[in-house]
Design a protein around this motif. Structure first.
Motif, PDB file in Angstrom:
ATOM      1  N   ARG A  17       0.850  -1.187   0.000  1.00  0.00           N
ATOM      2  CA  ARG A  17       0.000   0.000   0.000  1.00  0.00           C
ATOM      3  C   ARG A  17       0.886   1.238   0.000  1.00  0.00           C
ATOM      4  NH1 ARG A  17      -0.214   2.624   4.882  1.00  0.00           N
ATOM      5  NH2 ARG A  17       0.588   1.504   6.703  1.00  0.00           N
ATOM      6  N   VAL A  18       0.304   2.338  -0.425  1.00  0.00           N
ATOM      7  CA  VAL A  18       1.000   3.622  -0.386  1.00  0.00           C
ATOM      8  C   VAL A  18       0.881   4.180   1.027  1.00  0.00           C
ATOM      9  CG1 VAL A  18       1.060   5.965  -1.309  1.00  0.00           C
ATOM     10  CG2 VAL A  18       0.484   4.029  -2.808  1.00  0.00           C
ATOM     11  N   PRO A  19       1.983   4.610   1.657  1.00  0.00           N
ATOM     12  CA  PRO A  19       1.897   5.181   3.002  1.00  0.00           C
ATOM     13  C   PRO A  19       0.984   6.397   3.037  1.00  0.00           C
ATOM     14  CG  PRO A  19       4.174   4.708   2.420  1.00  0.00           C
ATOM     15  CD  PRO A  19       3.373   4.542   1.169  1.00  0.00           C
ATOM     16  N   THR A  20       0.284   6.562   4.147  1.00  0.00           N
ATOM     17  CA  THR A  20      -0.607   7.704   4.338  1.00  0.00           C
ATOM     18  C   THR A  20       0.091   8.774   5.169  1.00  0.00           C
ATOM     19  OG1 THR A  20      -1.561   6.974   6.435  1.00  0.00           O
ATOM     20  CG2 THR A  20      -2.487   6.023   4.405  1.00  0.00           C
ATOM     21  N   ASP A  23       1.138   7.675   8.661  1.00  0.00           N
ATOM     22  CA  ASP A  23       2.179   6.668   8.881  1.00  0.00           C
ATOM     23  C   ASP A  23       3.481   7.323   9.332  1.00  0.00           C
ATOM     24  OD1 ASP A  23       0.901   4.209   8.234  1.00  0.00           O
ATOM     25  OD2 ASP A  23       0.983   4.730   6.111  1.00  0.00           O
ATOM     26  N   ASP A  24       4.177   6.642  10.240  1.00  0.00           N
ATOM     27  CA  ASP A  24       5.545   7.025  10.566  1.00  0.00           C
ATOM     28  C   ASP A  24       6.443   5.825  10.279  1.00  0.00           C
ATOM     29  OD1 ASP A  24       5.221   5.242  12.676  1.00  0.00           O
ATOM     30  OD2 ASP A  24       5.039   6.808  14.201  1.00  0.00           O
ATOM     31  N   LYS A  25       7.734   5.960  10.609  1.00  0.00           N
ATOM     32  CA  LYS A  25       8.663   4.882  10.261  1.00  0.00           C
ATOM     33  C   LYS A  25       8.326   3.577  10.980  1.00  0.00           C
ATOM     34  CE  LYS A  25      12.018   6.679  13.614  1.00  0.00           C
ATOM     35  NZ  LYS A  25      13.323   7.363  13.760  1.00  0.00           N
ATOM     36  N   TYR A  26       7.766   3.696  12.176  1.00  0.00           N
ATOM     37  CA  TYR A  26       7.433   2.474  12.917  1.00  0.00           C
ATOM     38  C   TYR A  26       6.203   1.788  12.326  1.00  0.00           C
ATOM     39  CZ  TYR A  26      10.715   4.573  16.149  1.00  0.00           C
ATOM     40  OH  TYR A  26      11.840   5.135  16.692  1.00  0.00           O
ATOM     41  N   ALA A  27       5.257   2.571  11.832  1.00  0.00           N
ATOM     42  CA  ALA A  27       4.059   1.993  11.225  1.00  0.00           C
ATOM     43  C   ALA A  27       4.391   1.227   9.956  1.00  0.00           C
ATOM     44  CB  ALA A  27       3.049   3.104  10.919  1.00  0.00           C
ATOM     45  N   ARG A  28       5.473   1.598   9.299  1.00  0.00           N
ATOM     46  CA  ARG A  28       5.858   0.914   8.058  1.00  0.00           C
ATOM     47  C   ARG A  28       6.640  -0.365   8.313  1.00  0.00           C
ATOM     48  NH1 ARG A  28       8.556   4.892   3.979  1.00  0.00           N
ATOM     49  NH2 ARG A  28       8.341   3.015   2.702  1.00  0.00           N
ATOM     50  N   GLY A  29       6.948  -0.650   9.569  1.00  0.00           N
ATOM     51  CA  GLY A  29       7.598  -1.913   9.918  1.00  0.00           C
ATOM     52  C   GLY A  29       9.037  -1.748  10.356  1.00  0.00           C
ATOM     53  N   LEU A 276       1.824  -1.630  -7.382  1.00  0.00           N
ATOM     54  CA  LEU A 276       0.852  -0.628  -6.918  1.00  0.00           C
ATOM     55  C   LEU A 276       0.125   0.067  -8.053  1.00  0.00           C
ATOM     56  CD1 LEU A 276       2.926   1.080  -4.073  1.00  0.00           C
ATOM     57  CD2 LEU A 276       0.937  -0.408  -3.785  1.00  0.00           C
ATOM     58  N   ALA A 277       0.652  -0.036  -9.271  1.00  0.00           N
ATOM     59  CA  ALA A 277       0.060   0.691 -10.411  1.00  0.00           C
ATOM     60  C   ALA A 277      -1.346   0.197 -10.734  1.00  0.00           C
ATOM     61  CB  ALA A 277       0.965   0.538 -11.624  1.00  0.00           C
TER      62      ALA A 277
END
Length: 277
Positions: A17-20, A23-29, A276-277
């Motif tokens: 998914r495209v980050p919103t 989101d922060d760096k921790y939310a992205r894993g 994602l396209a």
């Protein structure tokens, strides 16, 4: 005969998914790697590179100073150090570029602590012998020779003529998810269900690409908490193969050209953009 589910591009797309703006760096894993060794520092460099390129928001390298220096020379945004204490990742990646015959007792203790934790563990190469008895959620990633040794250790009967049956039996016996690498990658979950991924190219058969795959699996797993580990692994394997196709120039029927492992890692952002396209 085990029923095998064929994995597709659309299946893979569900895990990206495209980050919103929220989101922060921790939310992205958050991915931590305890990989590489003085003999094989490149495995750590490749795995860390792949974790970043596959979208991890935070990557920690925990290992020997000499290896950490090589990691930081390539990826200075990595947090690196010799001590696992205080590291609270979503996913660990262990074993790439290590030799169990050279592993110290202290290192074995540390790895067993990781395998007894709550974070999911991607177990590769030199740590596969520690997989039996793991309490953390885990994924083992053997190639054919490593799988044969693992099967023998678990006393699972040979299924040389049916890789899917073999992967299924080992997953059930070990109580974890198995990703059996090959031109046709097979992923079996602890229930014995099997997924097949055919997304690569023969140009992918080159040293270090397994280390890249381990980093990809770490990032994709960390970004999808609570998802089926077998499906996440299938998505990671598909992405890895697609990045190899992009790097080798084999899209649209072209014959392609030789690549090295870092080419695959560097093509991961393009592969994700394509999904994602």
């Amino acid at each position: 005969m085990v029923e095998v589910r064929e994995w597709t591009r659309s299946d893979t797309a569900r895990f990206f998914r495209v980050p919103t703006p929220d989101d922060d760096k921790y939310a992205r894993g958050v991915v931590a790697l305890r990989t590489g060794s003085p003999a094989y520092p490149g495995a750590a460099v490749l795995g860390v590179e792949a974790a970043w390129r596959a979208g991890a928001g935070f990557v920690r390298y925990v290992g020997p100073t000499r290896v950490a220096d090589a990691v930081l020379a390539r990826r200075p945004e990595t947090v690196a150090g010799p001590d696992a204490g205080g590291t609270r990742p979503d996913v660990w990646v262990i074993g790439s570029g290590t030799d169990p015959g050279e592993r110290s007792d202290a290192e074995t203790v540390t790895l067993r602590e990781i395998l007894s934790g709550s974070a999911t563990v991607i177990i590769d190469a030199g740590a596969l012998d520690l997989a039996p008895g793991t309490r953390a959620p885990f994924l083992v990633t053997p190639h054919a020779r490593e799988f044969s040794k693992l099967r023998e250790r678990l006393r699972v009967p040979s299924s040389e003529d049916d890789r899917a049956e073999g992967a299924s039996q080992v997953a059930v016996k070990i109580g974890g998810t198995v990703l059996l690498k090959g031109a046709r990658t097979l992923i079996a979950d602890p229930s014995g269900a099997v997924i097949a991924v055919e997304a690569g190219t023969g140009w992918l058969a080159t040293a270090g690409t397994g280390d890249v795959l381990a980093g990809v699996l770490g990032a994709v797993t960390a970004a999808n908490p609570g998802a089926s580990l077998a499906e996440v692994a299938a998505a990671g394997a598909w992405l890895h193969g697609h990045a190899a196709r992009i790097a080798a120039g084999v899209l649209e029927g072209a014959p392609g050209h030789p690549i090295v492992a870092m080419d695959v890692a560097e093509a991961l952002p393009s592969a994700i953009a394509d999904v994602l396209a």
